[in-house]
Enzyme design. Structure first.
Site, PDB file in Angstrom:
ATOM      1  N   TYR A 148       1.172  -1.438   0.317  1.00  0.00           N
ATOM      2  CA  TYR A 148      -0.054  -0.273   0.047  1.00  0.00           C
ATOM      3  C   TYR A 148       1.381   1.084   0.092  1.00  0.00           C
ATOM      4  O   TYR A 148       2.055   1.612   0.437  1.00  0.00           O
ATOM      5  CB  TYR A 148      -1.409   0.156   0.767  1.00  0.00           C
ATOM      6  N   LEU A 186     -21.156  -0.175  -3.925  1.00  0.00           N
ATOM      7  CA  LEU A 186     -22.354  -0.021  -3.150  1.00  0.00           C
ATOM      8  C   LEU A 186     -22.410   1.154  -2.054  1.00  0.00           C
ATOM      9  O   LEU A 186     -23.839   1.003  -2.008  1.00  0.00           O
ATOM     10  CB  LEU A 186     -22.400  -1.076  -2.168  1.00  0.00           C
ATOM     11  N   LEU A 238     -17.979  -2.852   0.671  1.00  0.00           N
ATOM     12  CA  LEU A 238     -18.924  -2.021  -0.456  1.00  0.00           C
ATOM     13  C   LEU A 238     -18.475  -2.195  -2.104  1.00  0.00           C
ATOM     14  O   LEU A 238     -18.662  -1.424  -2.497  1.00  0.00           O
ATOM     15  CB  LEU A 238     -18.632  -0.383   0.053  1.00  0.00           C
ATOM     16  N   GLY A 239     -18.227  -3.190  -2.418  1.00  0.00           N
ATOM     17  CA  GLY A 239     -17.691  -4.205  -3.691  1.00  0.00           C
ATOM     18  C   GLY A 239     -16.864  -2.656  -4.578  1.00  0.00           C
ATOM     19  O   GLY A 239     -17.101  -2.720  -5.810  1.00  0.00           O
ATOM     20  N   GLY A 281     -23.325   3.224  -4.200  1.00  0.00           N
ATOM     21  CA  GLY A 281     -23.970   4.273  -5.327  1.00  0.00           C
ATOM     22  C   GLY A 281     -23.376   5.568  -5.291  1.00  0.00           C
ATOM     23  O   GLY A 281     -24.213   5.887  -6.609  1.00  0.00           O
ATOM     24  N   LYS A 282     -22.428   5.698  -5.548  1.00  0.00           N
ATOM     25  CA  LYS A 282     -21.632   6.787  -6.250  1.00  0.00           C
ATOM     26  C   LYS A 282     -21.213   6.822  -7.471  1.00  0.00           C
ATOM     27  O   LYS A 282     -21.055   7.725  -8.160  1.00  0.00           O
ATOM     28  CB  LYS A 282     -20.328   7.407  -4.855  1.00  0.00           C
ATOM     29  N   SER A 324     -13.178  -5.555   1.200  1.00  0.00           N
ATOM     30  CA  SER A 324     -14.150  -4.495   0.054  1.00  0.00           C
ATOM     31  C   SER A 324     -16.169  -4.701  -0.298  1.00  0.00           C
ATOM     32  O   SER A 324     -16.102  -4.999  -0.504  1.00  0.00           O
ATOM     33  CB  SER A 324     -13.700  -4.611  -1.825  1.00  0.00           C
TER      34      SER A 324
END
Length: 350
Positions: A53, A245, A240-241, A247-248, A238
């Protein structure tokens, strides 16, 4: 905050794990300091990073996230024993990390010492293998015949795994790491590491972190059952995919500075028509529940049987506060059923 046992390690970790891969690219030292301070104030004691990272990985940001955490630890040494600090050794294929070398006994010893120096600590609580030597069915490669298992030399890989375990054993005996874990691996990888550990009296893998979300449930049920039966912690990353997820990214939106505006090593493979349709339905359902779409996805992930701790990440304090709040409001049985109905319509959208 709720806590769970980190597999057979006996360590108790918060149900929320603070992921850090944006630190050093999308976030700076000040951002990271604020996130760490807030996370600890909310009872989070589990921090996950990696030598690779920040992401997307490149030679200019290699090791930056660990250095940022090390800078924070140097100013908060009294908090070191309060946290469970996890990091990962990069697998082969990245030219800027040990000239692309695969994980071996030698590279384990090198990488552990380098991470300890960057993190400014004497020990790592959980040291993980970022990905296996063989190609694994992750990052969109789960579809039949996308990879060929029969092309892999099983014995050669087993021999490599034994060498890696022996090096990890040296690090454990030296007090440099406490426990070992996997990332982006499979049920065979888990089972083979455990078999070798038992046969040769070497450190056991206590956890595995894989991608898992409402949009990507391939680890259920087989790998997660294996975790439960083998007493290995399951750590979804992840959830939130890739941020989808929240929506942004609907309708082609790309908010300035967001992850999808950066170069992606594997492309935007999650951005399919089916995934977009699923996100629209989850967003609508979340609104009915008085939640944000991200909170719905995180609350659902936390309530999947067998999940130990969910790895979240945020680029702003507002996102972090929103995400952590999701774990304070469990979904009801009826709400989970409603989520399940959408999942049945979009079982594997990417």
């Amino acid at each position: 905050m709720q806590y769970s046992k980190l597999g057979r390690s006996g360590l108790n970790v918060s149900r929320v794990c603070l992921g850090t891969m944006t630190w050093g690219r999308q976030n700076n030292q000040q951002d990271a300091d604020q996130q760490l301070d807030y996370a600890l104030s909310q009872g989070i004691n589990f921090i996950d990073t990696a030598e690779m990272y920040a992401v997307p990985p490149d030679k200019d940001t290699y090791g930056t996230t660990e250095r940022i955490i090390g800078n924070w630890l140097s100013r908060h040494s009294e908090k070191r024993q309060q946290i469970v600090l996890a990091t990962k050794i990069a697998g082969g294929g990245l030219a800027h990390i040990r000239n692309g070398a695969e994980i071996s006994g030698e590279t384990v010893l090198q990488a552990v010492d380098a991470s300890l120096k960057r993190l400014q600590t004497d020990y790592i609580d959980l040291y993980q293998l970022h990905w296996p030597q063989r190609t694994s069915p992750h990052f969109g490669k789960q579809w039949p015949n996308r990879i060929r298992f029969t092309d892999v030399d099983t014995q050669a890989h087993s021999n490599q795994m034994l060498e890696i375990l022996q090096a990890l054993d040296d690090c454990v005996k030296a007090g440099k790491i406490r426990y070992c874990g996997l990332s982006d691996d499979t049920t065979w990888g888990m089972a083979e590491y455990l078999r070798l550990s038992e046969k040769h009296g070497l450190p056991e893998m206590v956890s595995i972190q894989n991608e898992f979300s409402l949009l990507h449930t391939k680890d259920w049920p087989y790998l997660i059952e294996h975790c439960v039966r083998s007493d290995m912690a399951y750590l979804p990353w992840s959830p939130l995919g890739g941020g989808m997820l929240s929506g942004k990214y609907l309708e082609g939106q790309r908010p300035q500075g967001s992850r999808w505006t950066l170069l992606q090593r594997n492309g935007l493979f999650r951005d399919t028509q089916a995934a977009q349709a699923a996100v629209r339905e989850y967003m609508s359902l979340a609104g009915d529940f008085g939640l944000t779409a991200a909170q719905l996805a995180l609350a659902w992930c936390d309530q999947v049987d067998g999940v130990t701790s969910t790895i979240i990440g945020a680029t702003s304090m507002g996102q972090l506060e929103e995400d952590i709040a999701a774990f304070k409001r469990p979904l009801t049985g009826e709400q989970l059923d409603a989520v399940g109905q959408i999942m049945h319509r979009y079982p594997m959208p990417f």
